[in-house]
Design an enzyme around this catalytic site. Structure first.
Site, PDB file in Angstrom:
ATOM      1  N   SER A  32       0.796  -1.323   0.167  1.00  9.70           N
ATOM      2  CA  SER A  32       0.225  -0.412  -0.421  1.00  9.70           C
ATOM      3  C   SER A  32       1.013   1.253   0.080  1.00  9.70           C
ATOM      4  CB  SER A  32      -0.132   0.109   1.110  1.00  9.70           C
ATOM      5  OG  SER A  32      -1.707  -1.152   1.477  1.00  9.70           O
ATOM      6  N   HIS A  63      -5.675  -3.241  -4.547  1.00  6.54           N
ATOM      7  CA  HIS A  63      -4.408  -3.801  -4.788  1.00  6.54           C
ATOM      8  C   HIS A  63      -5.011  -4.141  -6.685  1.00  6.54           C
ATOM      9  CE1 HIS A  63      -4.146  -3.779  -0.535  1.00  6.54           C
ATOM     10  NE2 HIS A  63      -2.598  -4.855  -0.893  1.00  6.54           N
ATOM     11  N   HIS A  85      -3.938 -12.403  -0.645  1.00  5.81           N
ATOM     12  CA  HIS A  85      -2.900 -12.445   0.806  1.00  5.81           C
ATOM     13  C   HIS A  85      -4.022 -13.779   1.495  1.00  5.81           C
ATOM     14  CE1 HIS A  85      -3.080  -8.164   0.357  1.00  5.81           C
ATOM     15  NE2 HIS A  85      -1.968  -7.917   1.298  1.00  5.81           N
ATOM     16  N   TYR A  87      -5.788 -13.909   3.868  1.00  4.25           N
ATOM     17  CA  TYR A  87      -7.034 -13.709   4.120  1.00  4.25           C
ATOM     18  C   TYR A  87      -8.353 -14.020   3.007  1.00  4.25           C
ATOM     19  CZ  TYR A  87      -6.581  -8.484   3.513  1.00  4.25           C
ATOM     20  OH  TYR A  87      -5.623  -7.669   2.617  1.00  4.25           O
ATOM     21  N   GLU A  88      -7.681 -14.392   2.175  1.00  5.45           N
ATOM     22  CA  GLU A  88      -8.552 -13.367   0.660  1.00  5.45           C
ATOM     23  C   GLU A  88      -9.348 -15.815   1.183  1.00  5.45           C
ATOM     24  OE1 GLU A  88      -7.416 -10.853  -2.308  1.00  5.45           O
ATOM     25  OE2 GLU A  88      -5.875 -10.861  -1.252  1.00  5.45           O
ATOM     26  N   ALA A 115       2.036  -2.019   3.987  1.00  2.00           N
ATOM     27  CA  ALA A 115       1.616  -1.170   5.319  1.00  2.00           C
ATOM     28  C   ALA A 115       1.666  -2.020   6.775  1.00  2.00           C
ATOM     29  CB  ALA A 115       0.420  -0.952   4.928  1.00  2.00           C
ATOM     30  N   MET A 213      -0.349  -8.382   7.384  1.00  2.00           N
ATOM     31  CA  MET A 213      -1.300  -9.745   6.714  1.00  2.00           C
ATOM     32  C   MET A 213      -0.639  -9.745   5.957  1.00  2.00           C
ATOM     33  SD  MET A 213      -4.596  -8.443   7.277  1.00  2.00           S
ATOM     34  CE  MET A 213      -5.302  -7.147   9.091  1.00  2.00           C
ATOM     35  N   SER A 214       0.845  -9.684   5.683  1.00  2.00           N
ATOM     36  CA  SER A 214       1.270 -10.457   4.209  1.00  2.00           C
ATOM     37  C   SER A 214       3.181 -10.278   5.152  1.00  2.00           C
ATOM     38  CB  SER A 214       1.364  -8.945   3.120  1.00  2.00           C
ATOM     39  OG  SER A 214       2.313  -8.233   3.506  1.00  2.00           O
ATOM     40  N   ASN A 237       0.050   3.182  10.439  1.00  2.00           N
ATOM     41  CA  ASN A 237      -1.025   3.772  11.586  1.00  2.00           C
ATOM     42  C   ASN A 237      -0.142   3.209  13.248  1.00  2.00           C
ATOM     43  OD1 ASN A 237      -2.253   0.742  10.550  1.00  2.00           O
ATOM     44  ND2 ASN A 237      -2.321   0.323  13.268  1.00  2.00           N
ATOM     45  N   HIS A 249      -9.901   0.174   7.679  1.00  5.43           N
ATOM     46  CA  HIS A 249      -8.483   0.131   6.417  1.00  5.43           C
ATOM     47  C   HIS A 249      -8.483   1.237   5.484  1.00  5.43           C
ATOM     48  CE1 HIS A 249      -7.105  -1.571   2.520  1.00  5.43           C
ATOM     49  NE2 HIS A 249      -7.846  -1.378   1.740  1.00  5.43           N
TER      50      HIS A 249
HETATM   51  N1  HPA Z   1      -2.192  -4.916  12.351  1.00 10.22           N
HETATM   52  C1  HPA Z   1      -2.227  -5.997  10.696  1.00 10.22           C
HETATM   53  N2  HPA Z   1      -2.175  -5.185   9.811  1.00 10.22           N
HETATM   54  C2  HPA Z   1      -2.399  -3.905   9.319  1.00 10.22           C
HETATM   55  C3  HPA Z   1      -2.070  -3.269   9.747  1.00 10.22           C
HETATM   56  C4  HPA Z   1      -2.252  -3.105  11.807  1.00 10.22           C
HETATM   57  O1  HPA Z   1      -2.387  -2.082  12.349  1.00 10.22           O
HETATM   58  N3  HPA Z   1      -1.958  -1.554   9.818  1.00 10.22           N
HETATM   59  C5  HPA Z   1      -1.941  -2.595   8.282  1.00 10.22           C
HETATM   60  N4  HPA Z   1      -1.426  -3.083   7.916  1.00 10.22           N
END
Ligand code: HPA
Length: 284
Positions: A32, A63, A85, A87-88, A115, A213-214, A237, A249
């Site tokens: 991202s 994406h 990912h 989770y998809e 990210a 998550m990657s 974040n 997101h």
């Molecule tokens: N947690 C998991 N995955 C993320 C986060 C998070 O806070 N920010 C961006 N991807």
């Protein structure tokens, strides 16, 4: 009996080779915020993931999925604009198929970006973090199942997944360009839900500085194949419980976009300095 994961990889390689004979030295996964990176590339060929039979195609907004083959100065590079990912809903072997494919196309170095949520001491949203190591124990291992001997050994060593040489280059670029660069351990969780504050406290105790998550599944598969790997996270974040605002997101996307110019500079200048001379050839 033929290994179906390997068969699919060969099929994807052949499909790409029908379209281009470009042999990249460096593979870059654009997380991202790095979408604009492609503007720096003299593009030779683009291939949509959906044009490669069997290739996993992402369902996540933002994406868009394609390979970009081209030159960054004199460096031959393949970029993944968009990744899939776990989770998809894909099998973990499909999640790492693109990384494996880029190695099969010739790439010796894999640059991973993402990210991530930050939990390291002193981290702020918008920081960049050099990945020095990872925690993979909460995500499925992409090497499970029959080992594909053509790709690498059954029990690969993991003592230096993120190349020290590449880390030094990235640190140098950050220093010389006044880019604030945090460092730390990245942990991949399966997602798609963000973490709970209790999970973040647990991870902090394990020495984790960023969560996402990657990335780790790709690093494991690439390390198995003997690639040199490096990674940088954009801390989009502060992780749950550290930040007192709920995560979403859109916020992640927005913060990543804001950090994009410096992130792009760090990645571009680092790749310019990578040594891609073929070690095997040099030894002969
Ligand atoms: N947690 C998991 N995955 C993320 C986060 C998070 O806070 N920010 C961006 N991807």
């Amino acid at each position: 009996m033929a290994n179906s994961v390997y068969e699919k990889l060969l099929q994807c390689r052949d499909a790409v080779r029908k379209v281009t004979d470009f042999v990249p030295d460096v593979a870059l996964v654009l997380g991202s915020g790095l979408g604009a990176f492609a503007d720096n590339i003299r593009i030779e060929k683009e291939i949509s993931y959906s044009d490669i039979p069997g290739f996993p195609v992402s369902t996540v907004p933002g994406h868009a999925g394609k390979f970009i083959f081209g030159y960054l100065d004199d460096k031959k590079i393949v970029c993944m604009k968009g990744r899939v990912h776990f989770y998809e809903g894909y099998d973990i072997s499909d999640v790492v198929l693109p990384a494996r494919l880029m190695k099969m196309l010739g790439a010796k170095i894999l640059f991973l970006t993402n990210a991530a949520g930050g939990l390291g001491d002193g981290f702020a949203a918008g920081d960049l973090m050099l990945i020095t190591d990872h925690v993979s124990i909460f995500a499925p291992n992409p090497l499970k199942g029959a080992n594909i001997d053509e790709l690498g050994p059954r029990f690969p060593d993991m003592s230096e997944v993120y190349s020290r040489d590449l880390q030094d280059i990235i640190r140098g670029v950050a220093r010389e360009n006044g880019i604030r660069l945090q460092e730390g351990v990245y942990c991949q969780l399966t997602g798609p839900s963000f973490e709970s504050p209790a999970e973040i406290r647990l991870l902090k105790g394990l020495g984790v500085s960023a969560v996402g998550m990657s990335t780790v599944n790709e690093a494991i598969a690439a390390n198995h194949m003997g690639m040199k790997i490096c990674g940088v996270s954009c801390i989009s974040n502060l992780a749950a419980g550290i930040s007192d605002v709920p995560l979403c997101h859109e916020e992640v996307q927005e913060a990543a976009d804001k950090a994009a110019p410096l992130f792009t500079k760090l990645v571009t200048e680092s790749i310019r300095r990578f040594d891609v001379s073929d070690q095997e050839e040099n030894r002969l």
